[in-house]
Design a protein around this motif. Structure first.
Motif, mmCIF file in Angstrom:
data_model
loop_
_atom_site.group_PDB
_atom_site.id
_atom_site.type_symbol
_atom_site.label_atom_id
_atom_site.label_comp_id
_atom_site.label_asym_id
_atom_site.label_seq_id
_atom_site.Cartn_x
_atom_site.Cartn_y
_atom_site.Cartn_z
ATOM 1 N N ALA A 41 0.838 -1.209 0.000
ATOM 2 C CA ALA A 41 0.000 0.000 0.000
ATOM 3 C C ALA A 41 0.870 1.255 0.000
ATOM 4 O O ALA A 41 0.620 2.216 -0.754
ATOM 5 C CB ALA A 41 -0.908 -0.003 1.230
ATOM 6 N N LEU A 42 1.910 1.261 0.847
ATOM 7 C CA LEU A 42 2.806 2.419 0.912
ATOM 8 C C LEU A 42 3.555 2.598 -0.407
ATOM 9 O O LEU A 42 3.719 3.729 -0.889
ATOM 10 C CB LEU A 42 3.793 2.258 2.077
ATOM 11 C CG LEU A 42 4.729 3.433 2.309
ATOM 12 C CD1 LEU A 42 3.969 4.683 2.724
ATOM 13 C CD2 LEU A 42 5.771 3.103 3.386
ATOM 14 N N ALA A 43 3.989 1.481 -0.989
ATOM 15 C CA ALA A 43 4.716 1.551 -2.264
ATOM 16 C C ALA A 43 3.817 2.139 -3.351
ATOM 17 O O ALA A 43 4.256 2.980 -4.139
ATOM 18 C CB ALA A 43 5.203 0.159 -2.651
ATOM 19 N N ALA A 44 2.552 1.717 -3.351
ATOM 20 C CA ALA A 44 1.615 2.225 -4.361
ATOM 21 C C ALA A 44 1.410 3.730 -4.181
ATOM 22 O O ALA A 44 1.432 4.507 -5.145
ATOM 23 C CB ALA A 44 0.283 1.491 -4.237
ATOM 24 N N LEU A 45 1.238 4.156 -2.917
ATOM 25 C CA LEU A 45 1.059 5.588 -2.632
ATOM 26 C C LEU A 45 2.295 6.376 -3.057
ATOM 27 O O LEU A 45 2.184 7.440 -3.696
ATOM 28 C CB LEU A 45 0.816 5.781 -1.122
ATOM 29 C CG LEU A 45 0.828 7.226 -0.628
ATOM 30 C CD1 LEU A 45 -0.446 7.951 -1.029
ATOM 31 C CD2 LEU A 45 0.983 7.298 0.892
ATOM 32 N N THR A 46 3.471 5.843 -2.725
ATOM 33 C CA THR A 46 4.724 6.546 -3.052
ATOM 34 C C THR A 46 4.912 6.641 -4.568
ATOM 35 O O THR A 46 5.320 7.688 -5.092
ATOM 36 C CB THR A 46 5.917 5.823 -2.404
ATOM 37 O OG1 THR A 46 5.614 5.569 -1.045
ATOM 38 C CG2 THR A 46 7.183 6.646 -2.496
ATOM 39 N N ALA A 47 4.620 5.544 -5.256
ATOM 40 C CA ALA A 47 4.770 5.553 -6.720
ATOM 41 C C ALA A 47 3.844 6.604 -7.333
ATOM 42 O O ALA A 47 4.245 7.374 -8.211
ATOM 43 C CB ALA A 47 4.447 4.168 -7.275
ATOM 44 N N TRP A 48 2.620 6.643 -6.827
ATOM 45 C CA TRP A 48 1.634 7.610 -7.352
ATOM 46 C C TRP A 48 2.104 9.045 -7.081
ATOM 47 O O TRP A 48 2.089 9.897 -7.975
ATOM 48 C CB TRP A 48 0.278 7.344 -6.698
ATOM 49 C CG TRP A 48 -0.800 8.252 -7.202
ATOM 50 C CD1 TRP A 48 -1.456 8.158 -8.390
ATOM 51 C CD2 TRP A 48 -1.329 9.411 -6.528
ATOM 52 N NE1 TRP A 48 -2.364 9.176 -8.505
ATOM 53 C CE2 TRP A 48 -2.307 9.966 -7.371
ATOM 54 C CE3 TRP A 48 -1.065 10.013 -5.301
ATOM 55 C CZ2 TRP A 48 -3.025 11.096 -7.022
ATOM 56 C CZ3 TRP A 48 -1.787 11.148 -4.962
ATOM 57 C CH2 TRP A 48 -2.750 11.674 -5.815
ATOM 58 N N LEU A 49 2.550 9.281 -5.843
ATOM 59 C CA LEU A 49 3.014 10.630 -5.500
ATOM 60 C C LEU A 49 4.248 11.023 -6.304
ATOM 61 O O LEU A 49 4.379 12.172 -6.724
ATOM 62 C CB LEU A 49 3.341 10.702 -3.993
ATOM 63 C CG LEU A 49 2.146 10.818 -3.050
ATOM 64 C CD1 LEU A 49 2.592 10.646 -1.610
ATOM 65 C CD2 LEU A 49 1.461 12.174 -3.209
ATOM 66 N N SER A 50 5.158 10.066 -6.512
ATOM 67 C CA SER A 50 6.393 10.419 -7.235
ATOM 68 C C SER A 50 6.114 10.682 -8.714
ATOM 69 O O SER A 50 6.879 11.372 -9.374
ATOM 70 C CB SER A 50 7.447 9.324 -7.067
ATOM 71 O OG SER A 50 6.969 8.130 -7.624
ATOM 72 N N ARG A 51 5.009 10.129 -9.213
ATOM 73 C CA ARG A 51 4.614 10.441 -10.605
ATOM 74 C C ARG A 51 3.902 11.779 -10.675
ATOM 75 O O ARG A 51 4.153 12.596 -11.541
ATOM 76 C CB ARG A 51 3.684 9.339 -11.134
ATOM 77 C CG ARG A 51 4.405 8.225 -11.891
ATOM 78 C CD ARG A 51 3.439 7.445 -12.778
ATOM 79 N NE ARG A 51 2.296 6.936 -12.066
ATOM 80 C CZ ARG A 51 2.225 5.755 -11.465
ATOM 81 N NH1 ARG A 51 3.276 4.952 -11.505
ATOM 82 N NH2 ARG A 51 1.154 5.356 -10.841
ATOM 83 N N GLY B 109 10.581 6.976 1.366
ATOM 84 C CA GLY B 109 10.692 6.033 0.250
ATOM 85 C C GLY B 109 11.302 6.702 -0.972
ATOM 86 O O GLY B 109 12.187 6.144 -1.631
ATOM 87 N N TYR B 110 10.848 7.929 -1.231
ATOM 88 C CA TYR B 110 11.372 8.696 -2.373
ATOM 89 C C TYR B 110 12.872 8.957 -2.200
ATOM 90 O O TYR B 110 13.659 8.794 -3.135
ATOM 91 C CB TYR B 110 10.599 10.008 -2.463
ATOM 92 C CG TYR B 110 11.112 10.979 -3.489
ATOM 93 C CD1 TYR B 110 10.806 10.812 -4.840
ATOM 94 C CD2 TYR B 110 11.901 12.054 -3.118
ATOM 95 C CE1 TYR B 110 11.277 11.699 -5.784
ATOM 96 C CE2 TYR B 110 12.372 12.959 -4.057
ATOM 97 C CZ TYR B 110 12.059 12.777 -5.385
ATOM 98 O OH TYR B 110 12.531 13.657 -6.317
ATOM 99 N N LEU B 111 13.259 9.339 -0.980
ATOM 100 C CA LEU B 111 14.675 9.628 -0.716
ATOM 101 C C LEU B 111 15.533 8.377 -0.889
ATOM 102 O O LEU B 111 16.612 8.420 -1.483
ATOM 103 C CB LEU B 111 14.849 10.168 0.708
ATOM 104 C CG LEU B 111 14.355 11.585 0.968
ATOM 105 C CD1 LEU B 111 14.459 11.928 2.445
ATOM 106 C CD2 LEU B 111 15.158 12.597 0.154
ATOM 107 N N LEU B 112 15.022 7.258 -0.354
ATOM 108 C CA LEU B 112 15.772 5.996 -0.491
ATOM 109 C C LEU B 112 15.823 5.562 -1.954
ATOM 110 O O LEU B 112 16.847 5.096 -2.440
ATOM 111 C CB LEU B 112 15.099 4.886 0.333
ATOM 112 C CG LEU B 112 15.517 4.758 1.789
ATOM 113 C CD1 LEU B 112 14.708 3.643 2.453
ATOM 114 C CD2 LEU B 112 17.003 4.403 1.883
ATOM 115 N N GLY B 113 14.687 5.735 -2.637
ATOM 116 C CA GLY B 113 14.579 5.326 -4.036
ATOM 117 C C GLY B 113 15.601 6.006 -4.925
ATOM 118 O O GLY B 113 16.116 5.411 -5.873
#
Lengths: 435, 289
Positions: free
Chosen positions: B143-153, B220-224
């Motif tokens: 769920a967190l990964a999905a939220l982060t992916a959406w926000l980073s897009r 997540g974005y920072l680590l990514g």
């Protein structure tokens, strides 16, 4: 630049200045929050035999006289050029500490109302002269970027020690402790003003010229701030509000055994240590906030914290009224801990603010007006208000509710004022930009 | 007698449960001490301490909540019993017509007792099987990964702005985060007691969770950005999952792990607030030398 940087660069003058300022302010503030604020009540009620209300009236007289003397002496300091003369300020402080030592020794022997009144008058003069002299040392001893952290250290040590070190709230106990602490202080100050110790003279020579670099405070750098301008008077009024809210609430809290015996006067060392830790955390928080935010945000934080603090107290009391069997409302240590955190935040702000709203030529007047109006005059007014509420037999919940309302009003009022100011700025920019 | 502060959150939970079930909180009774035989209940009875007994041969109608002390049912309860802390025992021959929910604390039902529906909740992770624990963690990470992916897009700049505050203004972010987080949390709990503000309190608590989730997405974005993955959204999503896993692992380190968790949460929370969710870069006040 941090205090550690001064040591690393072997700038002993700067390190000595910081140490001197922290030591003097910590000792002075500890004397104030313990001996003056708590000891005098015991002296008046227990040893002189006055009523609690009568002692409160004399405490208000002390606050008012201290304010008047401070403003008078602050103005004199600036006019005579003593504000920029480090040695003159140290000589004044030496005299003040000698007088205070004598007063501290004499206090437990006071037994009559006239003697108590004379003691109050003498103490007012010593306090009034002492605090513009001590606050104005900031321009010699504390570089502008260090003022937030230094203020945090002073607050943390003072309140940490006052709460963690168990002292009975009696004039005798305070007097013994203060005499032990003041005698070395008098000796050190005597050494500093003697003019006979060469290494000390070199350090003082080094510090004496620093007001040229550190004299203009943080809030006076971009544009000069006049004493009668909004830029100075608004913080004075806001700080007055902070002290008034605190004092009005605390005066009632310390008269409520259920609240005070489970907190500041708790027999449990753990409770007192928790309160001391909350003070230290509050000071650290304020130190960080002070160097990162502008003044209006700092005041918003303080009023918001006070509002929350009184929401806690009044909620507990309401809950206790709703569920009388629960005992909630007297036992929670969270409330005094949060209260202590809030007090540390604004105390830190108070230590750093006034030198930062001054220049080397105005520091005497500004610190006297700032601390005097905010600290002493607010105490005078809140004591009068508390006595009135006491006389009207206002219940505890109503009293604290009033304080909470005041805090909420101040936080709301400040937010609205800031928003309105921003709106005016935006409107002016729009007009200037329009064809 | 003084009730410990820990009982306050449980009282709030009871208020929420009672409001949700349509009960009248104004008519709720609370017992904190002593021994009380109960023969009638207005609408709801909360046992916060002491011992409350429903005597044999007596029928009481209403909701019973145990948040401390002991409830002993020898007679008949026409309603539900919920145990959040303390103990409840239904003795031989006693009847609870509704549900007996044992969320925490102790609940014993004698062989000869009758309970409409007995539910025991095992909230401790130790009680769960490894498959359930890891499955739950995986679901959270997804769920967190999905939220982060959406926000980073959709909002990469906002994530970068908050991330900048985390990295370059960690101390002030931490201070603001811990101060605001602790204050708001307690404030929302206290709001619940006013009853009128109960919905605001629930909304506020939900808001805190949103801010927390947003800050986790920033981590997540920072680590990514440091992972060898080209696509920003995929890297951020992976970073978010790694962050959550790292946070979980930190929880296994005694004391220090919890402190680091606490600091990370505080810094992230503060950074989100300081930057207005990444809409505005945080600039500390300028202090001249």
């Amino acid at each position: 630049m941090t205090p550690y940087d001064h040591l690393q660069r072997r700038d002993w003058g700067a390190a000595f200045g910081l140490l001197l300022f922290v030591a003097l302010m910590t000792a002075g503030y500890y004397y104030n929050v313990t001996f003056v604020q708590l000891g005098l009540i015991d002296l008046g009620v227990r040893l002189v035999g006055m009523s609690r209300a009568a002692v409160s009236v004399w405490m208000a007289v002390l606050a008012l006289l201290t304010f008047v003397v401070a403003v008078g002496f602050g103005v004199l300091m600036d006019r005579r050029g003593w504000s920029t003369n480090l040695r003159a300020k140290l000589r004044v402080l030496f005299l003040v500490v000698v007088v205070q030592l004598a007063l501290t020794l004499a206090a437990p022997t006071v037994r009559t109302v006239p003697a108590f009144a004379a003691w109050i008058l003498a103490a007012s003069v010593a306090l009034g002269v002492g605090f513009p002299a001590s606050f104005s040392l900031a321009i010699d001893c504390v570089p502008v970027p260090d003022r937030g952290p230094v203020a945090a250290v002073i607050t943390a040590i003072t309140y940490g020690a006052a709460n963690a070190y168990p002292v009975e709230w009696s004039i005798d106990a305070f007097s013994r402790l203060m005499v032990v602490a003041m005698v070395p202080g008098v000796l050190v100050l005597g050494l500093l003003v003697s003019g006979r110790v060469r290494p000390v003279e070199r350090l003082l020579d080094d510090l004496s010229g620093r007001h040229r670099r550190h004299g203009t405070g943080r809030f006076c750098r971009e544009s000069p701030v006049e004493t009668r301008s909004v830029g100075f008077l608004a913080p004075v009024m806001l700080m007055f509000g902070v002290f008034f809210v605190d004092s009005l609430g605390f005066l009632r809290i310390i008269e409520t055994p259920a609240l005070i015996l489970t907190a500041w006067q708790s027999p449990s060392m753990e409770t007192r240590l928790l309160i001391a830790a909350a003070h230290v955390v509050g000071a650290v928080v304020a130190g960080v906030l002070y160097v990162n935010f502008d003044l209006e945000w700092l005041f918003l934080w303080v009023f918001a914290l006070f509002s929350v603090t009184y929401v806690f107290y009044t909620s507990d009391l309401r809950l206790a009224a709703w569920l009388p069997a629960s005992g909630v409302g007297s036992g929670s240590v969270l409330n005094p801990a949060f209260y202590s955190l809030t007090v540390s935040v604004y105390t830190t702000l108070n230590f750093a603010l006034w030198p930062d709203l001054s220049t080397a030529e105005t520091v005497g007047t500004r610190t006297a007006v700032g601390v005097g109006m905010a600290g002493w005059l607010a105490t005078f007014c809140s004591t009068a208000a508390a006595l009135y509420l006491d006389g009207a037999a206002v219940p505890l919940l109503t009293h604290l509710n009033l304080v909470q309302a005041l805090a909420l009003l101040l936080v709301f009022g400040l937010a609205v004022a800031l928003y309105a100011r921003r709106t005016v700025q935006v409107a002016r920019t729009g007009r200037e930009g329009s064809p | 007698m003084t009730v410990s502060t820990e009982i306050i959150p449980l009282l709030v939970v009871v208020l929420l449960l009672l409001s949700a079930s349509g009960g009248d909180v104004e008519r709720m009774e609370v017992v904190f001490e002593g021994t009380h035989p109960v023969t009638a209940v207005d609408d709801a009875l909360v046992v916060g301490g002491g011992e409350v007994t429903v005597p044999a041969g007596t029928t009481v109608e209403g909701q019973l909540y145990v948040i401390g002390g002991a409830l002993v049912v020898d007679g008949r309860v026409r309603g539900d019993v919920t145990v959040l802390s303390g103990t409840a025992s239904v003795t031989d021959g006693a009847v609870v017509t509704g549900r007996l929910d044992a969320v925490a604390g102790g609940a014993t039902v004698a062989d000869g007792a009758t309970v409409g529906d007995l539910r025991r909740v095992e909230p401790t992770p130790a009680g769960r099987s490894p498959a359930v624990r890891y499955g739950f963690l995986a679901a959270q990470a997804l769920a967190l990964a999905a939220l982060t992916a959406w926000l980073s897009r959709r909002r990469p700049r906002a994530l970068a702005t908050v991330g900048d505050s985390v990295v370059n203004h960690g101390l002030v972010s931490g201070v603001v985060g811990l101060l605001a987080g602790a204050t708001l949390l307690v404030l929302f709990v206290y709001m619940a007691f006013t009853l009128i503000l109960l919905p605001v309190s629930v909304l506020g608590l939900a808001g805190l969770v949103v801010v927390l989730g947003y800050s986790f997405a920033v981590y997540g974005y920072l680590l990514g950005r440091r992972l060898p993955v080209e696509r920003v959204d995929a890297a951020s999503a992976l970073g978010a999952a790694v962050f959550l896993l790292a946070l979980e692992l930190l929880g296994t380190v005694p004391v220090l792990g919890a402190l680091v968790q606490f600091a990370l949460v505080g810094v992230g929370f503060g950074a989100v607030l300081l930057t207005y969710f990444g809409l505005h870069e945080f600039e500390p006040a300028r202090i001249p030398e």
